[in-house]
Design a protein around this motif. Structure first.
Motif, PDB file in Angstrom:
ATOM      1  N   VAL A 203      -5.271  -6.372   9.576  1.00  0.00           N
ATOM      2  CA  VAL A 203      -5.519  -7.814   9.563  1.00  0.00           C
ATOM      3  C   VAL A 203      -4.940  -8.457   8.311  1.00  0.00           C
ATOM      4  N   ILE A 204      -5.193  -7.864   7.140  1.00  0.00           N
ATOM      5  CA  ILE A 204      -4.758  -8.481   5.887  1.00  0.00           C
ATOM      6  C   ILE A 204      -3.265  -8.301   5.621  1.00  0.00           C
ATOM      7  N   MET A 205      -2.593  -7.556   6.480  1.00  0.00           N
ATOM      8  CA  MET A 205      -1.145  -7.426   6.349  1.00  0.00           C
ATOM      9  C   MET A 205      -0.399  -8.249   7.388  1.00  0.00           C
ATOM     10  N   THR A 206      -1.111  -8.701   8.436  1.00  0.00           N
ATOM     11  CA  THR A 206      -0.437  -9.417   9.519  1.00  0.00           C
ATOM     12  C   THR A 206      -1.082 -10.763   9.834  1.00  0.00           C
ATOM     13  N   VAL A 207      -2.283 -10.753  10.370  1.00  0.00           N
ATOM     14  CA  VAL A 207      -2.933 -11.989  10.821  1.00  0.00           C
ATOM     15  C   VAL A 207      -3.160 -12.945   9.663  1.00  0.00           C
ATOM     16  N   VAL A 208      -3.839 -12.496   8.628  1.00  0.00           N
ATOM     17  CA  VAL A 208      -4.032 -13.261   7.394  1.00  0.00           C
ATOM     18  C   VAL A 208      -3.354 -12.448   6.285  1.00  0.00           C
ATOM     19  N   PRO A 209      -2.173 -12.848   5.842  1.00  0.00           N
ATOM     20  CA  PRO A 209      -1.357 -11.999   4.963  1.00  0.00           C
ATOM     21  C   PRO A 209      -1.864 -11.898   3.528  1.00  0.00           C
ATOM     22  N   VAL A 210      -3.120 -11.452   3.360  1.00  0.00           N
ATOM     23  CA  VAL A 210      -3.705 -11.307   2.031  1.00  0.00           C
ATOM     24  C   VAL A 210      -2.909 -10.295   1.206  1.00  0.00           C
ATOM     25  N   PHE A 211      -2.351  -9.296   1.881  1.00  0.00           N
ATOM     26  CA  PHE A 211      -1.568  -8.264   1.190  1.00  0.00           C
ATOM     27  C   PHE A 211      -0.408  -8.888   0.420  1.00  0.00           C
ATOM     28  N   PHE A 212       0.342  -9.791   1.054  1.00  0.00           N
ATOM     29  CA  PHE A 212       1.480 -10.433   0.400  1.00  0.00           C
ATOM     30  C   PHE A 212       1.041 -11.518  -0.578  1.00  0.00           C
ATOM     31  N   ILE A 213      -0.144 -12.082  -0.354  1.00  0.00           N
ATOM     32  CA  ILE A 213      -0.624 -13.165  -1.210  1.00  0.00           C
ATOM     33  C   ILE A 213      -1.156 -12.644  -2.532  1.00  0.00           C
ATOM     34  N   MET A 214      -1.799 -11.493  -2.534  1.00  0.00           N
ATOM     35  CA  MET A 214      -2.441 -10.994  -3.756  1.00  0.00           C
ATOM     36  C   MET A 214      -1.973  -9.622  -4.199  1.00  0.00           C
ATOM     37  N   GLU A 215      -1.945  -8.662  -3.287  1.00  0.00           N
ATOM     38  CA  GLU A 215      -1.654  -7.291  -3.704  1.00  0.00           C
ATOM     39  C   GLU A 215      -0.204  -7.107  -4.148  1.00  0.00           C
ATOM     40  N   VAL A 216       0.725  -7.709  -3.423  1.00  0.00           N
ATOM     41  CA  VAL A 216       2.135  -7.567  -3.786  1.00  0.00           C
ATOM     42  C   VAL A 216       2.442  -8.220  -5.141  1.00  0.00           C
ATOM     43  N   PRO A 217       1.946  -9.444  -5.425  1.00  0.00           N
ATOM     44  CA  PRO A 217       2.154  -9.989  -6.777  1.00  0.00           C
ATOM     45  C   PRO A 217       1.566  -9.102  -7.869  1.00  0.00           C
ATOM     46  N   ALA A 218       0.410  -8.485  -7.589  1.00  0.00           N
ATOM     47  CA  ALA A 218      -0.190  -7.575  -8.573  1.00  0.00           C
ATOM     48  C   ALA A 218       0.715  -6.367  -8.788  1.00  0.00           C
ATOM     49  N   GLN A 219       1.272  -5.851  -7.721  1.00  0.00           N
ATOM     50  CA  GLN A 219       2.187  -4.716  -7.844  1.00  0.00           C
ATOM     51  C   GLN A 219       3.440  -5.095  -8.621  1.00  0.00           C
ATOM     52  N   SER A 220       3.900  -6.333  -8.448  1.00  0.00           N
ATOM     53  CA  SER A 220       5.110  -6.762  -9.146  1.00  0.00           C
ATOM     54  C   SER A 220       4.901  -6.783 -10.657  1.00  0.00           C
ATOM     55  N   ALA A 221       3.681  -7.085 -11.097  1.00  0.00           N
ATOM     56  CA  ALA A 221       3.394  -7.120 -12.532  1.00  0.00           C
ATOM     57  C   ALA A 221       3.411  -5.731 -13.150  1.00  0.00           C
TER      58      ALA A 221
END
Length: 260
Positions: A203-221
């Motif tokens: 769900v958090i990777m597709t329907v509501v993209p929480v993964f791209f909204i929060m986790e990916v920016p954290a990984q970029s840091a």
């Protein structure tokens, strides 16, 4: 040009209006201080008996929590007030005033209502992300560039999602419950996706993209992102941006066809 001029005028007016009322500023500053303290407590509790959560260590989790606070504060400062105002204009049928003007209405409405006092939360979140990255030894020029890129995409993505929801007011006449449900769903971003059951991860990777909204920016840091992640973030942002524009234009056509 007229749209940009209208946006600048709205931003200036909202800034002046916010500065006149000092109480929300002091309250937000106090809440931010308490929030910073709560982050320390939460991290200390969760990592009191374990070394990792969902594959993330303590410092990495601080970065992720910082991303959550930054994005949530951005939503409170910019996204929620504007999308709620747009929905009210549609439901009350007072949007006609804007429709007759030679400007991009959706863009103007996206900046008409701002709560600048939530900037303290944005700064706290950014500070946690930079601090956690530094503790990991990953704070470099490259990671800073990646962080700026992914945070910008995350803010654009979350805005596009909410604008899509606001546009549904042309059909449903009410979107508040959906909007607040989505806001609550963003709280899943406080912890790594690996800490949740598989169905929630989907769900958090597709329907509501929480993964791209929060986790990916954290990984970029922390220098953990790749070209594939950048492409995924770009596609997710572009997809929801196009969806928001499509829903808006279809909604306006429906509104005008029914004689407002």
């Amino acid at each position: 040009m007229k749209t940009l001029s209208a946006v600048r005028a709205l931003l200036s007016a909202r800034l002046q209006a916010n500065l006149k009322d000092r109480m929300p500023v002091f309250v937000s500053l106090l809440n931010t201080a308490l929030l910073g303290l709560s982050v320390y407590v939460v991290i200390a509790i969760f990592f009191g008996n374990v070394e990792t959560i969902g594959g993330w260590n303590k410092e990495q989790s601080v970065v992720l929590y910082g991303a959550f606070i930054l994005i949530r504060s951005f939503v409170q400062m910019v996204v929620l007030p504007n999308c709620e105002a747009a929905s009210r204009l549609i439901v009350s049928k007072t949007i006609d005033t804007y429709l007759v003007k030679p400007i991009d209405i959706q863009t103007v409405l996206a900046f008409g209502q701002l709560r600048f006092w939530h900037i303290f939360g944005v700064l706290l979140g950014l500070g946690l992300m930079l601090g956690g990255s530094y503790a990991q030894g990953q704070l470099t020029v490259r990671s800073l560039g990646a962080l700026c890129t992914f945070i910008t995409l995350a803010c654009a993505l979350v805005y596009a999602v909410w604008l899509s929801i606001a546009s549904l007011a042309f059909w449903t006449k009410k979107t508040g419950n959906i909007s607040h449900l989505l806001f609550m769903f963003l709280t899943t971003g406080r912890f790594p996706s690996g800490a949740y059951p598989e169905w929630i991860q989907v769900v958090i990777m597709t329907v509501v993209p929480v993964f791209f909204i929060m986790e990916v920016p954290a990984q970029s840091a922390m220098g953990m992102t790749s070209g594939v992640m950048l492409l995924g973030a770009l596609l997710a942002t572009l997809g929801f941006a196009l969806l928001s524009r499509l829903l808006w234009h279809l909604g306006v056509k429906k509104y005008l066809r029914e004689g407002s």
